[in-house]
Design an enzyme around this catalytic site. Structure first.
Site, PDB file in Angstrom:
ATOM      1  CB  THR A  16      41.005  -4.189 -66.379  1.00  0.00           C
ATOM      2  OG1 THR A  16      41.720  -3.628 -65.292  1.00  0.00           O
ATOM      3  CG2 THR A  16      41.988  -4.631 -67.437  1.00  0.00           C
ATOM      4  CG  ASP A  60      41.139   2.040 -61.624  1.00  0.00           C
ATOM      5  OD1 ASP A  60      42.085   1.761 -62.355  1.00  0.00           O
ATOM      6  OD2 ASP A  60      40.962   1.530 -60.497  1.00  0.00           O
ATOM      7  CB  SER A  61      36.881  -0.763 -59.113  1.00  0.00           C
ATOM      8  OG  SER A  61      37.994  -1.499 -58.706  1.00  0.00           O
ATOM      9  CB  SER A  62      41.205   2.608 -57.149  1.00  0.00           C
ATOM     10  OG  SER A  62      41.823   1.419 -57.540  1.00  0.00           O
ATOM     11  CB  THR A 168      38.955 -11.592 -50.057  1.00  0.00           C
ATOM     12  OG1 THR A 168      39.848 -10.558 -49.747  1.00  0.00           O
ATOM     13  CG2 THR A 168      39.699 -12.913 -50.043  1.00  0.00           C
ATOM     14  CB  THR A 279      40.466 -13.374 -38.015  1.00  0.00           C
ATOM     15  OG1 THR A 279      41.826 -13.794 -38.158  1.00  0.00           O
ATOM     16  CG2 THR A 279      39.630 -14.038 -39.096  1.00  0.00           C
ATOM     17  CD  GLN A 280      46.262  -9.085 -38.485  1.00  0.00           C
ATOM     18  OE1 GLN A 280      47.375  -9.265 -38.940  1.00  0.00           O
ATOM     19  NE2 GLN A 280      45.960  -8.026 -37.759  1.00  0.00           N
ATOM     20  CB  CYS A 281      43.404 -15.676 -40.505  1.00  0.00           C
ATOM     21  SG  CYS A 281      44.525 -15.908 -39.150  1.00  0.00           S
TER      22      CYS A 281
HETATM   23  N1  ASP Z   1      42.388  -1.080 -61.440  1.00  0.00           N
HETATM   24  C1  ASP Z   1      41.364  -1.875 -62.087  1.00  0.00           C
HETATM   25  C2  ASP Z   1      40.053  -1.615 -61.381  1.00  0.00           C
HETATM   26  O1  ASP Z   1      39.818  -2.152 -60.352  1.00  0.00           O
HETATM   27  C3  ASP Z   1      41.715  -3.312 -62.056  1.00  0.00           C
HETATM   28  C4  ASP Z   1      40.675  -4.208 -62.692  1.00  0.00           C
HETATM   29  O2  ASP Z   1      39.760  -3.796 -63.344  1.00  0.00           O
HETATM   30  O3  ASP Z   1      40.805  -5.417 -62.542  1.00  0.00           O
HETATM   31  O4  ASP Z   1      39.245  -0.886 -61.889  1.00  0.00           O
END
Ligand code: ASP
Length: 343
Positions: A16, A60-62, A168, A279-281
């Site tokens: 972003t 986009d980091s996804s 995280t 752990t998922q905590c």
């Molecule tokens: N979807 C964006 C990404 O991770 C969100 C961000 O940049 O904060 O690339």
């Protein structure tokens, strides 16, 4: 003789921070970061020299992949001697994964690598990008008697500098988007930058930087939930070539005690699949044996992830398998902190 200014390399991978709104669709898309930087006159005021390098196609980091981590690591490796610190601009969605991955890749790191990004684009009036970027650069250029203060992979967001592999993402909405539930902040930015010196990773003498780029992607994460079926567990464990699995358990590492559940895992371990209990905590540690519901997990040889995050656990798993760590010694090595990722 006047000391030369620290040299910082900004590595723009996307996210972003460097995006603008597409007028037709309204969606955010990547933009030429060098052009954007020209619009931030504050950068000229910083007491360091800044150079930038950008991914050819900002992401986009996804969409971040192992290959992108290898690219970031290669850039740092190539430019290591020419710069005093590195700031990686990265989308926040997977930033904790990338910061963790890079922490494992960069062995004997003796310079700061600071990941940052923002929730709003840098061109937005209300942006959080400027503060994040400016203070990330400042922390990366911080020196003590000519030596960098930070010798590790960090993550800077909303006034806090964290150990990257302890973080995280906790919010898709707030500027305060990250947490480090099991480890204190390395530094906090207020009127002054307060550095928590006692907890920083120490520079290990003059050891040469070693960049380990091999990762093995024959891994998965399985989050337990009440009602999980034998079918699901056994299908996951039958994934062709599977070498490792992060099992996200309850509380302090607890799981069902059903016979089928334990024997599926036991067989997987016999077939040399590394099974790690995380752990998922969001805070606290795995402690197998504390409850009856984790005693058998301990007995069949499941690895304890202790207080590691899932992000650090999956990247550590891919890293160790990539380094060809054998199942025999895997448990001992995984349970040892390599870059301060667990207590
Ligand atoms: N979807 C964006 C990404 O991770 C969100 C961000 O940049 O904060 O690339």
């Amino acid at each position: 003789m006047p000391q030369s200014k620290p040299k910082i390399l900004l590595i723009y991978t996307g996210g972003t921070i460097g995006m603008i709104k597409d007028y037709e669709t309204g969606a955010l898309k990547a933009f030429d970061f060098k052009k954007l930087l020209k619009r931030i006159p504050e950068l000229q005021l910083l007491d360091c020299e800044i150079d930038t390098i950008s991914f050819e196609e900002p992401l986009d980091s996804s969409n971040i992949s192992i290959q992108d981590w290898q690219n970031i690591a290669s850039i740092i490796e190539d430019k290591y001697e020419s710069f005093d610190g590195f700031v990686v601009l990265h989308g926040s969605d997977t930033m904790s994964y990338s910061a963790s991955a890079l922490s494992f890749m960069l062995e004997n790191l003796a310079k700061p690598v600071v990941f940052t990004g923002s929730q709003l684009p840098i061109g937005d009036l209300r942006t959080d990008a400027k503060e994040n970027l400016i203070t990330a650069i400042q922390t990366a250029s911080l020196q003590d008697k000519g030596k960098p203060v930070f010798n590790e992979v960090c993550l800077y967001f909303e006034y806090k500098l964290y150990r990257g592999n302890r973080t995280t993402k906790i919010s898709a909405e707030h500027f305060n988007a990250f947490a480090s539930p099991n480890f204190p902040e390395l530094a906090e930015s207020g009127v002054h930058l307060k550095v928590n010196r006692e907890i920083l990773l120490k520079n290990k003498g003059n050891k040469k930087l070693k960049v380990n780029k091999s990762f093995d992607d024959n891994v998965t994460v399985l989050k337990l939930f009440p009602g999980i079926s034998k079918n699901v567990l056994s299908s996951v464990l039958k994934t062709p070539n599977l070498k490792g699995i992060i099992l996200e358990t309850y509380g302090s590492g607890n799981a069902p005690t059903s016979e089928w559940f334990i024997s599926e895992l036991e067989n997987a371990i016999k077939n040399n699949i590394c099974v790690i209990n995380v752990t998922q905590c969001s805070g606290g540690s795995v402690n197998m044996g504390q409850y009856e519901t984790s005693t058998q997990l301990k007995n069949i040889g499941i690895v304890s992830g202790k207080d590691i995050t899932s992000e650090a656990a999956i990247t550590k798993l891919m890293y160790l398998l990539g380094q060809k760590v054998t199942p025999k010694v895997f448990k001992t090595i995984f349970e040892t902190p390599l870059r301060g990722e667990m207590t």
